[in-house]
Design an enzyme around this catalytic site. Sequence first.
Site, PDB file in Angstrom:
ATOM      1  N   LYS A  87      37.367  72.889  39.759  1.00 30.54           N
ATOM      2  CA  LYS A  87      36.002  72.198  39.220  1.00 30.54           C
ATOM      3  C   LYS A  87      34.877  72.849  40.247  1.00 30.54           C
ATOM      4  O   LYS A  87      35.473  73.415  41.411  1.00 30.54           O
ATOM      5  CB  LYS A  87      36.040  70.782  39.897  1.00 30.54           C
ATOM      6  CG  LYS A  87      36.048  70.521  41.465  1.00 30.54           C
ATOM      7  CD  LYS A  87      36.589  69.279  41.787  1.00 30.54           C
ATOM      8  CE  LYS A  87      37.940  69.109  41.606  1.00 30.54           C
ATOM      9  NZ  LYS A  87      38.671  69.778  42.605  1.00 30.54           N
ATOM     10  N   TYR A 114      31.815  66.043  43.184  1.00 28.92           N
ATOM     11  CA  TYR A 114      32.445  65.106  43.409  1.00 28.92           C
ATOM     12  C   TYR A 114      31.866  63.547  43.278  1.00 28.92           C
ATOM     13  O   TYR A 114      32.409  62.581  42.636  1.00 28.92           O
ATOM     14  CB  TYR A 114      33.109  64.878  44.788  1.00 28.92           C
ATOM     15  CG  TYR A 114      34.177  65.875  44.765  1.00 28.92           C
ATOM     16  CD1 TYR A 114      35.542  65.679  44.804  1.00 28.92           C
ATOM     17  CD2 TYR A 114      34.124  67.341  45.218  1.00 28.92           C
ATOM     18  CE1 TYR A 114      36.533  66.569  45.138  1.00 28.92           C
ATOM     19  CE2 TYR A 114      35.164  68.195  45.285  1.00 28.92           C
ATOM     20  CZ  TYR A 114      36.347  67.606  45.145  1.00 28.92           C
ATOM     21  OH  TYR A 114      37.498  69.053  45.052  1.00 28.92           O
TER      22      TYR A 114
END
Length: 397
Positions: A131, A214
């Site tokens: 990610k 996140y």
Amino acid sequence: MKRFHSSRSRRTTLRVTTPLFVKKRTRRNPAKGVVRYAVVGLGHIAQVAVLPAFAHAKKNSRLVALFSDDKVKRQELEKKYKVPQVASYEDYDRMLAEGIIDAVYIALPNSMHLDFAVRAAKAGVHVLCEKPLTSTARDSEKVIAACEKYRVKLMTAYRLHFEKSNLEAIKIVRSGKLGELRYFNSIFSMQANDPNIRLKKKMGGGPLHDLGVYCINAARYLFGDEPTEVIGVTATGRDPRFREVPEMVSATLRFPGEKIATFVCSFGAADASICHVVGTKGRIELRNAYEYVEPIELQTTIKDKETKREFQTRDQFAPELLYFSDCVLKNKKPEPSGEEGLADVRVVEVLYQSAERGLPVRLPVIAKRKRPSLAQEIRRPAIKKPRLVHARPGNKS
């Protein structure tokens, strides 16, 4: 706070190339129920987390190849993990075409994700990508389209979708015990030491791609919805580390039902990793919320009754491998999918647009997607910190 600082966001420019001998084809299911992986990029995150995780994922995942342009890394890690094939990036297409690799774990600088993911897809190789999925929403769409066209699985490596404390928080929220959800708040910060690719604009540096993603993902899976409007603010002091990227970003996200999510992420502050969700009847707090080498604490307060639970450190990367391999072997669409990665990248983009314009930016409505649940929890013991080879926190490849 002791942490192995992972690297999650980089940007370089690479030309997407596909040699003539790579044909459009569908990868057959791996033989003997084991998916053969190549790890692409041998920087910090690969060495402290991904490579050691294969020891806990033997059930259906095997490490068969490593790619890096660092000869020392290749030689030492080949011996350490007894990997049969190692190569430079120049040999990537050739080895993919040989049929010895079923899936790649892409742990490269962020801007390289598009190129290496598309080339893997064209070779019929499944893609598990760190990610954020890419640096831009447009690039994420290209990766998704390539994987769909060549009929390979694509998963964004959101390790917290398999982690017990975060999944417990989702369960509590969904139970209705907190009442009507009202707001989410989070902080995620660290000191990014220079030199560091996190601080390089051309490599996709900056705290929003690296840390803020996140917070965005957590707000989305805890609210179970997609933001409709965002406001972003950047701030930078006189620290010479932040010549190219902002020191910190503050974000406000509006969700359906008039719910609000806010967070601050920073590369110039002490280590912190906390998130809260507050409803009309109670609240939850996760401390060390986004960590993978620290115990995570979940505190729940409902009608003045407080409970605390501590979740010991676990290997958060082996579960990703086990789950993705299972999706490959059983022909299932992964959660988190490529679309899940795209959903966060589009928020990152509009937050920067908002910060530049000094105005709120609305987001187009997208369909609600499948969310993580406790059914996805996979437990594996913690990884011992390995000795690094030509790697430092914040660097991939």
